[in-house]
Scaffold this motif. Structure first.
Motif, PDB file in Angstrom:
ATOM      1  N   LEU A  85       0.832  -1.205   0.000  1.00 47.45           N
ATOM      2  CA  LEU A  85       0.000   0.000   0.000  1.00 47.45           C
ATOM      3  C   LEU A  85       0.869   1.258   0.000  1.00 47.45           C
ATOM      4  O   LEU A  85       0.558   2.242  -0.662  1.00 47.45           O
ATOM      5  CB  LEU A  85      -0.928  -0.023   1.221  1.00 47.45           C
ATOM      6  N   ARG A  86       1.964   1.210   0.720  1.00 42.89           N
ATOM      7  CA  ARG A  86       2.877   2.361   0.771  1.00 42.89           C
ATOM      8  C   ARG A  86       3.634   2.540  -0.543  1.00 42.89           C
ATOM      9  O   ARG A  86       3.976   3.643  -0.920  1.00 42.89           O
ATOM     10  CB  ARG A  86       3.877   2.190   1.923  1.00 42.89           C
ATOM     11  N   GLN A  87       3.900   1.437  -1.242  1.00 41.65           N
ATOM     12  CA  GLN A  87       4.738   1.481  -2.436  1.00 41.65           C
ATOM     13  C   GLN A  87       3.963   1.685  -3.739  1.00 41.65           C
ATOM     14  O   GLN A  87       4.528   2.143  -4.729  1.00 41.65           O
ATOM     15  CB  GLN A  87       5.541   0.178  -2.541  1.00 41.65           C
ATOM     16  N   ALA A  88       2.691   1.332  -3.766  1.00 43.43           N
ATOM     17  CA  ALA A  88       1.927   1.306  -5.020  1.00 43.43           C
ATOM     18  C   ALA A  88       1.815   2.688  -5.661  1.00 43.43           C
ATOM     19  O   ALA A  88       1.728   3.706  -4.976  1.00 43.43           O
ATOM     20  CB  ALA A  88       0.535   0.740  -4.768  1.00 43.43           C
ATOM     21  N   ASP A  89       1.811   2.706  -6.992  1.00 41.59           N
ATOM     22  CA  ASP A  89       1.631   3.958  -7.736  1.00 41.59           C
ATOM     23  C   ASP A  89       0.176   4.400  -7.725  1.00 41.59           C
ATOM     24  O   ASP A  89      -0.134   5.590  -7.764  1.00 41.59           O
ATOM     25  CB  ASP A  89       2.085   3.760  -9.193  1.00 41.59           C
ATOM     26  N   CYS A  90      -0.711   3.419  -7.699  1.00 38.33           N
ATOM     27  CA  CYS A  90      -2.154   3.666  -7.775  1.00 38.33           C
ATOM     28  C   CYS A  90      -2.830   2.765  -6.748  1.00 38.33           C
ATOM     29  O   CYS A  90      -2.481   1.592  -6.628  1.00 38.33           O
ATOM     30  CB  CYS A  90      -2.637   3.357  -9.188  1.00 38.33           C
ATOM     31  N   VAL A  91      -3.768   3.309  -5.980  1.00 40.01           N
ATOM     32  CA  VAL A  91      -4.488   2.521  -4.980  1.00 40.01           C
ATOM     33  C   VAL A  91      -5.975   2.517  -5.317  1.00 40.01           C
ATOM     34  O   VAL A  91      -6.618   3.569  -5.352  1.00 40.01           O
ATOM     35  CB  VAL A  91      -4.275   3.076  -3.558  1.00 40.01           C
ATOM     36  N   LEU A  92      -6.494   1.318  -5.581  1.00 45.64           N
ATOM     37  CA  LEU A  92      -7.932   1.117  -5.747  1.00 45.64           C
ATOM     38  C   LEU A  92      -8.432   0.498  -4.452  1.00 45.64           C
ATOM     39  O   LEU A  92      -8.153  -0.662  -4.158  1.00 45.64           O
ATOM     40  CB  LEU A  92      -8.215   0.196  -6.940  1.00 45.64           C
ATOM     41  N   HIS A  93      -9.130   1.270  -3.661  1.00 46.16           N
ATOM     42  CA  HIS A  93      -9.586   0.862  -2.331  1.00 46.16           C
ATOM     43  C   HIS A  93     -11.047   0.443  -2.434  1.00 46.16           C
ATOM     44  O   HIS A  93     -11.919   1.280  -2.661  1.00 46.16           O
ATOM     45  CB  HIS A  93      -9.399   2.042  -1.374  1.00 46.16           C
TER      46      HIS A  93
END
Length: 202
Positions: free
Chosen positions: A111-119
């Motif tokens: 979660l800290r590293q991702a470029d894009c977060v789909l929550h």
């Protein structure tokens, strides 16, 4: 290649979203990279029927590691590639199972590293709880972390159901200014808008 992480509680529909979204983008077979918490990896190919049968299901914690698919986004004459990563479902509290603790820790690190977060959140559950705040702190914390990234999008799943529609309206009032999108992972509602969001990021 940009990484787009799908994160959320257990059984909100993350894995079926990944499979259906891959099919929506034109895949008839998918090669999944499994990244285990101990650092080992393996790959496996699936047709879409087998992927649904083996990777998704109603059991708690069906996904116990990161599962990534490389996808292409065609647009006009161009194609953009990105990696869509499904993750272990999160839960309140600390799991007693060591394997699950490691899997959840892996998800939080990603979660800290991702470029894009789909929550992804479960709209009917939000309605039944009376709001995201009453459902628990977990999703609020994920939203806070995710919003620090320009690529954050909250997918409000199961809005094809009446309870889901009411849950979405609750969220709109509760999370003003947050990028919310009503979807149905099962029936592929909202997939065009998800595609547009990812296209802008990759």
């Amino acid at each position: 290649m940009k990484n787009c992480l799908l994160v959320g509680r257990t059984n909100v529909g993350k894995t079926i979203f990944c499979i259906n979204f891959a099919e929506y983008l034109g895949l008839t077979r998918m090669e999944v990279l499994f990244q285990l918490p101990d650092g080992t990896t393996r790959q496996r190919k699936y047709d879409m029927v087998k992927a649904r049968h083996e990777l998704s299901g109603g059991g708690i914690h069906k996904t116990r590691n990161l599962q990534s698919i490389s996808l292409e986004l065609p647009r006009g004459k161009g194609v953009r590639e990105f990696k869509l990563t499904d993750s272990t479902g999160l839960a309140d509290g600390i799991p007693t199972d060591l394997e699950m603790r490691e899997a959840m820790a892996q998800t939080l690190e990603q979660l800290r590293q991702a470029d894009c977060v789909l929550h992804m959140v479960d709209a009917p559950e939000i309605h039944r709880a009376g709001g995201l705040g009453k459902l628990g702190e977990l999703d609020q914390q994920v939203a806070e972390i995710g919003q620090r990234k320009s690529g954050y999008l909250c997918l409000v799943n199961k809005t094809d159901l009446p309870e889901g529609q009411r849950g979405f309206r609750l969220l709109e009032k509760e999370l003003k200014g947050v990028n919310l999108l009503p979807i149905s992972a099962l029936y592929r509602h909202g997939f065009r808008e998800v595609k547009e969001h990812v296209w802008r990021l990759v």
